[in-house]
Write a protein that holds these residues in place. Structure first.
Motif, PDB file in Angstrom:
ATOM      1  N   UNK A  50       0.836  -1.208   0.000  1.00 26.25           N
ATOM      2  CA  UNK A  50       0.000   0.000   0.000  1.00 26.25           C
ATOM      3  C   UNK A  50       0.865   1.250   0.000  1.00 26.25           C
ATOM      4  N   UNK A  51       1.934   1.254   0.800  1.00 24.19           N
ATOM      5  CA  UNK A  51       2.832   2.408   0.847  1.00 24.19           C
ATOM      6  C   UNK A  51       3.544   2.607  -0.490  1.00 24.19           C
ATOM      7  N   UNK A  52       3.966   1.510  -1.111  1.00 28.16           N
ATOM      8  CA  UNK A  52       4.619   1.614  -2.420  1.00 28.16           C
ATOM      9  C   UNK A  52       3.682   2.222  -3.459  1.00 28.16           C
ATOM     10  N   UNK A  53       2.442   1.776  -3.456  1.00 21.63           N
ATOM     11  CA  UNK A  53       1.461   2.318  -4.410  1.00 21.63           C
ATOM     12  C   UNK A  53       1.231   3.798  -4.155  1.00 21.63           C
ATOM     13  N   UNK A  54       1.127   4.186  -2.891  1.00 20.59           N
ATOM     14  CA  UNK A  54       0.912   5.597  -2.558  1.00 20.59           C
ATOM     15  C   UNK A  54       2.099   6.446  -3.014  1.00 20.59           C
ATOM     16  N   UNK A  55       3.322   5.960  -2.811  1.00 21.47           N
ATOM     17  CA  UNK A  55       4.506   6.721  -3.217  1.00 21.47           C
ATOM     18  C   UNK A  55       4.599   6.806  -4.741  1.00 21.47           C
ATOM     19  N   UNK A  56       4.293   5.736  -5.439  1.00 19.24           N
ATOM     20  CA  UNK A  56       4.334   5.765  -6.909  1.00 19.24           C
ATOM     21  C   UNK A  56       3.297   6.755  -7.443  1.00 19.24           C
ATOM     22  N   UNK A  57       2.109   6.751  -6.862  1.00 17.29           N
ATOM     23  CA  UNK A  57       1.075   7.703  -7.297  1.00 17.29           C
ATOM     24  C   UNK A  57       1.499   9.129  -6.962  1.00 17.29           C
ATOM     25  N   UNK A  58       2.056   9.332  -5.770  1.00 19.11           N
ATOM     26  CA  UNK A  58       2.506  10.677  -5.388  1.00 19.11           C
ATOM     27  C   UNK A  58       3.645  11.151  -6.279  1.00 19.11           C
ATOM     28  N   UNK A  59       4.510  10.241  -6.694  1.00 18.35           N
ATOM     29  CA  UNK A  59       5.596  10.616  -7.600  1.00 18.35           C
ATOM     30  C   UNK A  59       5.051  10.947  -8.995  1.00 18.35           C
ATOM     31  N   UNK A  60       4.059  10.193  -9.444  1.00 17.54           N
ATOM     32  CA  UNK A  60       3.460  10.467 -10.759  1.00 17.54           C
ATOM     33  C   UNK A  60       2.737  11.811 -10.762  1.00 17.54           C
ATOM     34  N   UNK A  61       2.193  12.218  -9.625  1.00 19.05           N
ATOM     35  CA  UNK A  61       1.503  13.500  -9.519  1.00 19.05           C
ATOM     36  C   UNK A  61       2.457  14.634  -9.134  1.00 19.05           C
ATOM     37  N   UNK A  62       3.747  14.340  -9.086  1.00 25.24           N
ATOM     38  CA  UNK A  62       4.801  15.300  -8.732  1.00 25.24           C
ATOM     39  C   UNK A  62       4.625  15.887  -7.336  1.00 25.24           C
ATOM     40  N   UNK A  76      11.551   4.678   0.470  1.00 25.53           N
ATOM     41  CA  UNK A  76      10.821   4.243   1.668  1.00 25.53           C
ATOM     42  C   UNK A  76      11.762   3.765   2.773  1.00 25.53           C
ATOM     43  N   UNK A  77      12.853   3.114   2.399  1.00 25.97           N
ATOM     44  CA  UNK A  77      13.748   2.597   3.433  1.00 25.97           C
ATOM     45  C   UNK A  77      14.446   3.709   4.203  1.00 25.97           C
ATOM     46  N   UNK A  78      14.535   4.891   3.633  1.00 29.24           N
ATOM     47  CA  UNK A  78      15.145   6.031   4.321  1.00 29.24           C
ATOM     48  C   UNK A  78      14.111   6.977   4.920  1.00 29.24           C
ATOM     49  N   UNK A  79      12.859   6.579   4.932  1.00 30.31           N
ATOM     50  CA  UNK A  79      11.788   7.450   5.401  1.00 30.31           C
ATOM     51  C   UNK A  79      11.392   7.108   6.839  1.00 30.31           C
ATOM     52  N   UNK A  80      11.452   8.095   7.699  1.00 25.90           N
ATOM     53  CA  UNK A  80      11.016   7.911   9.084  1.00 25.90           C
ATOM     54  C   UNK A  80       9.494   7.763   9.153  1.00 25.90           C
ATOM     55  N   UNK A  81       8.810   8.388   8.224  1.00 26.41           N
ATOM     56  CA  UNK A  81       7.342   8.275   8.183  1.00 26.41           C
ATOM     57  C   UNK A  81       6.932   6.834   7.873  1.00 26.41           C
ATOM     58  N   UNK A  82       7.652   6.201   6.956  1.00 28.51           N
ATOM     59  CA  UNK A  82       7.351   4.811   6.611  1.00 28.51           C
ATOM     60  C   UNK A  82       7.611   3.878   7.791  1.00 28.51           C
ATOM     61  N   UNK A  83       8.723   4.079   8.492  1.00 27.76           N
ATOM     62  CA  UNK A  83       9.022   3.258   9.670  1.00 27.76           C
ATOM     63  C   UNK A  83       7.969   3.463  10.754  1.00 27.76           C
ATOM     64  N   UNK A  84       7.531   4.697  10.936  1.00 25.85           N
ATOM     65  CA  UNK A  84       6.475   4.978  11.915  1.00 25.85           C
ATOM     66  C   UNK A  84       5.157   4.345  11.494  1.00 25.85           C
ATOM     67  N   UNK A  85       4.888   4.370  10.204  1.00 26.13           N
ATOM     68  CA  UNK A  85       3.675   3.751   9.662  1.00 26.13           C
ATOM     69  C   UNK A  85       3.660   2.245   9.942  1.00 26.13           C
TER      70      UNK A  85
END
Length: 116
Positions: A50-62, A76-85
């Motif tokens: 789910x996080x990967x899909x959200x990031x890909x969509x957010x990247x496509x929407x700039x 994602x591996x360097x994201x503190x938000x992802x680790x918290x999620x």
């Protein structure tokens, strides 16, 4: 007239039923730990997809820029938000299932079937 003998059954409270249950042995406890571990791993896989899909969509929407990373997983591996999620997913999983668990449900079903 004949008098019927009635069985006297005592109704136990939930706390009394729980306390009268036998304790789980080591193998049962290890089985429960392994079952919970596998359930959490599956849930973390789903949360990661789910996080990967959200990031890909957010990247496509700039909305976000992942050009500094080799791929989305690196971002994602360097994201503190992802680790918290992921930590929140684990906490919510155990909080929900431990709060809604009925540890003596199997005992109640046995008690009701044997009373018949």
């Amino acid at each position: 007239m004949s008098t019927k003998k009635q069985k006297s059954t005592t109704i136990l409270t939930s706390q009394e039923q729980y306390q009268s249950c036998p304790r789980a042995n080591l193998l049962r406890r290890l089985g429960a730990y392994i079952y919970n571990l596998l359930a959490v791993i599956a849930l973390l896989m789903l949360a990661t997809v789910i996080a990967l899909v959200v990031v890909v969509i957010a990247e496509a929407l700039s909305i976000i820029d992942t050009s500094a990373y080799p791929d989305v997983a690196g971002y994602l591996s360097n994201s503190l938000i992802f680790a918290s999620y992921l930590a929140a997913v684990i906490i919510i999983f155990f909080a929900y299932f431990w709060s809604t668990a009925r540890p003596n449900a199997w005992y109640e079903s046995l008690a009701f079937t044997s009373a018949k």
